[in-house]
Scaffold this active site. Structure first.
Site, short mmCIF file in Angstrom:
data_model
loop_
_atom_site.label_atom_id
_atom_site.label_comp_id
_atom_site.label_asym_id
_atom_site.label_seq_id
_atom_site.Cartn_x
_atom_site.Cartn_y
_atom_site.Cartn_z
N SER A 109 0.83 -1.27 0.19
CA SER A 109 0.00 -0.08 -0.01
C SER A 109 1.01 1.36 0.10
CB SER A 109 -0.97 0.14 1.19
OG SER A 109 -0.20 0.20 2.35
N LYS B 35 0.81 4.54 7.03
CA LYS B 35 0.22 5.37 6.05
C LYS B 35 0.55 6.92 6.15
CE LYS B 35 -2.82 2.09 4.23
NZ LYS B 35 -2.05 0.81 4.83
#
Length: 149
Positions: free
Chosen positions: A65, A102
């Site tokens: 990701s 993230k």
């Protein structure tokens, strides 16, 4: 979440410095410069990469990701817990009990975590149990096949 993390440990603040040769000048990605072929000094990578040793730990990234931010599966992340997370920082966060890596941001006035891969949607944080574990300050990954960090 798509990016799982393995905690590797904290920085050993009692270890003696390990100084490695530092070449003077810069490395060119185009044509080589023979004039830069001498050593300038020695460099302790821990002292260079870690500003707050007692608040810093290492994690191993797992997943895809964050590839757009240069974080790949198996990379070694250096995380500083003493830094205040701000919009745009890449953070380690526990979201509903699961660690993820993230970019911190918002949509409107609501907090979100953003992947650096278009295959993953932004993750809303509102209404979820969240705890910041630190700000990722450096990422180390191997470029040599068969060599891992």
């Amino acid at each position: 979440m798509s990016m799982h993390l393995s905690i590797l440990g904290r920085v050993d603040t009692t270890a003696p410095p390990l100084k490695l040769p530092l070449a003077a000048g810069e490395v060119r990605t185009g044509f080589p410069s023979p004039a830069d072929d001498y050593l300038e000094a020695e460099l302790d990578l821990v002292a260079h990469l870690i500003q707050h040793p007692s608040a810093t730990y290492y994690l191993r990234a797992k997943g895809t990701s964050m590839t757009g931010a240069g974080i790949y599966d198996g990379d070694l992340l250096i995380v500083d817990r003493s830094l205040e997370p701000k919009t745009g920082h890449i953070v380690i966060m526990s979201v509903d009990g699961e660690l993820t890596c993230k970019k911190l941001g918002s949509i409107g006035h609501r907090p979100y975590l953003f992947a650096a891969n278009p295959e993953f949607r932004p993750m809303p944080l509102e209404g979820r149990e969240c705890q910041v574990w630190g700000v990722v300050t450096h990422n180390i990954h191997s470029l040599a096949p068969g060599f891992s960090v």
